[in-house]
Motif scaffolding. Structure first.
Motif, PDB file in Angstrom:
ATOM      1  N   UNK A  48       0.853  -1.194   0.000  1.00 55.44           N
ATOM      2  CA  UNK A  48       0.000   0.000   0.000  1.00 55.44           C
ATOM      3  C   UNK A  48       0.886   1.240   0.000  1.00 55.44           C
ATOM      4  N   UNK A  49       0.301   2.366  -0.377  1.00 60.51           N
ATOM      5  CA  UNK A  49       1.028   3.627  -0.447  1.00 60.51           C
ATOM      6  C   UNK A  49       0.537   4.577   0.635  1.00 60.51           C
ATOM      7  N   UNK A  50       1.454   5.058   1.434  1.00 63.69           N
ATOM      8  CA  UNK A  50       1.107   6.018   2.484  1.00 63.69           C
ATOM      9  C   UNK A  50       0.617   7.303   1.818  1.00 63.69           C
ATOM     10  N   UNK A  51      -0.540   7.809   2.259  1.00 67.16           N
ATOM     11  CA  UNK A  51      -1.145   8.964   1.583  1.00 67.16           C
ATOM     12  C   UNK A  51      -1.056  10.260   2.377  1.00 67.16           C
ATOM     13  N   UNK A  52      -0.635  10.183   3.632  1.00 66.37           N
ATOM     14  CA  UNK A  52      -0.527  11.393   4.457  1.00 66.37           C
ATOM     15  C   UNK A  52       0.579  11.182   5.480  1.00 66.37           C
ATOM     16  N   UNK A  53       1.160  12.260   5.988  1.00 68.37           N
ATOM     17  CA  UNK A  53       2.197  12.097   7.014  1.00 68.37           C
ATOM     18  C   UNK A  53       1.636  11.335   8.216  1.00 68.37           C
ATOM     19  N   UNK A  54       2.317  10.281   8.675  1.00 66.40           N
ATOM     20  CA  UNK A  54       1.837   9.537   9.841  1.00 66.40           C
ATOM     21  C   UNK A  54       1.744  10.438  11.069  1.00 66.40           C
ATOM     22  N   UNK A  55       0.783  10.128  11.934  1.00 64.38           N
ATOM     23  CA  UNK A  55       0.589  10.916  13.149  1.00 64.38           C
ATOM     24  C   UNK A  55       0.407   9.969  14.326  1.00 64.38           C
TER      25      UNK A  55
END
Length: 214
Positions: A48-55
């Motif tokens: 899968x592709x990360x779509x936003x900065x992790x939080x």
């Protein structure tokens, strides 16, 4: 590209449908630590592709209807535990085998036999994929690189050591539960090359590529 050596188990924190896409969030502090939008992470063997900065150790990704249908994702709920692995780098040790994160089919656990702290697990799979399996060959189950110990027409068995059980969700897998299966990419490319040779094209050789500018 991945190796099937799981870095940590994470937990699904949310599954939301948006038209023909599903937005999924997963808590995985180790794989999220240096992740950025556009990075690839294998979640239970699905690239899968990360779509936003992790939080706060949580990363978000979207999946298509095709991925949703082909994999075990439709079984996921908040609280589901999943295997996580970041994509390899040129300096990564290839401790497992080449795993693309492209799930070929769903299978299911049919038998589980404990042997001390280890376990022998047997999985069933669609028979058409039998040609990609070999005794002592590699297979990815929920993203975990495993070695085929026994093989029949539509089942294979693997011996899982305590270390692997302790680091993956295989420790809690019960008979009847579904799994994501990815078969050996080398076997699939070999089949494709053999089919190519049978189409009347010239044999792949140094001259063949030289004539085409390679």
């Amino acid at each position: 590209m991945f190796t099937g050596i799981i870095e940590e188990t994470g937990t699904v924190t949310g599954v939301i449908r948006h038209a023909d896409l599903w937005r999924i969030s997963v808590a995985g502090p180790a794989v999220s630590a240096d992740a950025a939008p556009g990075d690839s992470i294998a979640v239970d063997g699905v690239c899968v592709t990360v779509t936003a900065p992790p939080h706060d150790g949580v990363f978000i990704f979207d999946v298509s209807a095709e991925t949703w249908r082909r994999t075990t994702m439709e079984e996921w709920r908040a609280g589901t535990r999943v295997n996580l692995e970041r994509a390899v780098t040129p300096a990564t040790r290839l401790g497992g085998h080449l795993v693309q994160g492209h799930v070929d089919a769903r299978g299911s656990l049919t038998d589980r036999r404990e042997s001390g702290a280890a376990a022998e697990l047997t999985f069933c799979f669609p028979e058409k994929f039998r040609k990609y399996l070999a005794q002592k060959g590699a297979v990815a189950v929920d993203g975990v690189s495993l070695t085929v110990a026994k093989l029949t027409r539509d089942t294979f068995s693997v011996a899982v050591i305590p270390h692997t059980l302790g680091l993956t969700t295989l420790a809690e897998k019960k008979p009847g539960e579904p799994v994501n299966l990815e078969f050996d990419v080398i076997a699939k490319y070999t089949e494709s090359l053999l089919q190519f040779r049978g189409t009347g094209e010239r044999e792949l050789s140094e001259d063949y590529f030289s004539e085409r500018g390679f």
